[in-house]
Enzyme design. Sequence first.
Site, short mmCIF file in Angstrom:
data_model
loop_
_atom_site.label_atom_id
_atom_site.label_comp_id
_atom_site.label_asym_id
_atom_site.label_seq_id
_atom_site.Cartn_x
_atom_site.Cartn_y
_atom_site.Cartn_z
N MET A 100 0.86 -1.17 0.00
CA MET A 100 0.00 0.00 0.00
C MET A 100 0.91 1.23 0.00
O MET A 100 1.77 1.38 0.87
CB MET A 100 -0.92 0.03 1.22
N THR A 119 5.66 8.42 -9.99
CA THR A 119 5.52 7.15 -9.30
C THR A 119 4.80 6.15 -10.19
O THR A 119 3.72 6.42 -10.70
CB THR A 119 4.71 7.32 -7.99
N GLY A 139 14.18 8.16 -17.77
CA GLY A 139 13.23 9.19 -17.38
C GLY A 139 12.75 9.99 -18.58
O GLY A 139 12.38 9.44 -19.62
N SER A 142 -2.92 5.39 -11.97
CA SER A 142 -2.64 6.24 -13.13
C SER A 142 -2.25 5.45 -14.36
O SER A 142 -1.98 6.03 -15.42
CB SER A 142 -1.50 7.22 -12.78
N GLU A 202 11.86 -6.57 -4.58
CA GLU A 202 11.20 -6.22 -3.32
C GLU A 202 10.74 -7.46 -2.55
O GLU A 202 10.16 -7.33 -1.48
CB GLU A 202 10.01 -5.28 -3.59
N GLY A 236 7.96 3.68 -14.26
CA GLY A 236 8.85 2.60 -14.65
C GLY A 236 8.14 1.26 -14.69
O GLY A 236 8.37 0.46 -15.60
N ASP A 237 7.26 1.01 -13.73
CA ASP A 237 6.51 -0.24 -13.71
C ASP A 237 5.51 -0.30 -14.86
O ASP A 237 5.27 -1.37 -15.42
CB ASP A 237 5.80 -0.40 -12.37
#
Length: 294
Positions: free
Chosen positions: A12, A241, A214, A284, A138, A244-245
Amino acid sequence: MTGIAVLGSTNMDLVAYVARAPQPGETVTGREFRTVPGGKGANQAVAAARAGADVMMIGAVGDDAYGAQLRSGLEHAGVDTDLLHTAEGPSGTAHIVVDDSGGNAIVVIPGANGTVTSLGPGEMAAIAGADLLLLQLELPLSAVLEGARVAHAQGVRTILTPSPVQPLPDQLFDTIDLLIPNEHEAAALSGHVEPHAAADALLRQVPEVVITLGAKGCLYASRGTEKIHFPAPEVTAVDTTGAGDTFVGTLAVALGEGRSVPEALAWASSAAALCVQKPGASTSMPYRSEIDAA
């Protein structure tokens, strides 16, 4: 339809919006706070599902309220969560500060993600049956390495986003088909700040590399071919945010559909450009129809 397995984190995102990020020891007043489903694994899963893939999420959430929300958000995006386990304790969280330039700083607390240290028969079968496997860092490295080995043994194309960056064993590099670091991660892994030099060094360890740059776009390199620098669409960034994913998830879909590298990079770059024009990470991410229309 392209089948994609994602072995990765589900967090989250706790997002604070500020004019500028605080310096060490400084307190600033923010203008807004949001909780948004995220985690690099879940973000890539949502991006791929919205781009038209059949996506299976492998990982864990906690038995807290966030865990239920995270699972629901993935399912709403069309992601299969049968292998997203519920662990005792809190879900993973990412504490994010977004400034007025769209830049961000992030602290990740693994929570339930830290319990994913190995894979069971169901997870291995899902990976073996996929067209592509998406990995990040992660989750504990032991699970990432096990997933990559299963995919490699079954001929499943494996894509690694090396974030958060850390030293990686040769055994992992040996199982990766495509490495997608940003320029800072590429420098940390290769020892070269300049992207072309970093790509050359990384190609000694993996067959293909895309270094994301970027607003400057991305650099593609593979063994025995010329490098391709692909510029990013010019847009006004609201929040980077998840960009990249979004790029990784949509690129995986394009490659799984057999598109050429230039076409796949263009499509993924369009998706990332759409993502940065809205606040949040998973919220987004664009749908296939939006990417095609961009």
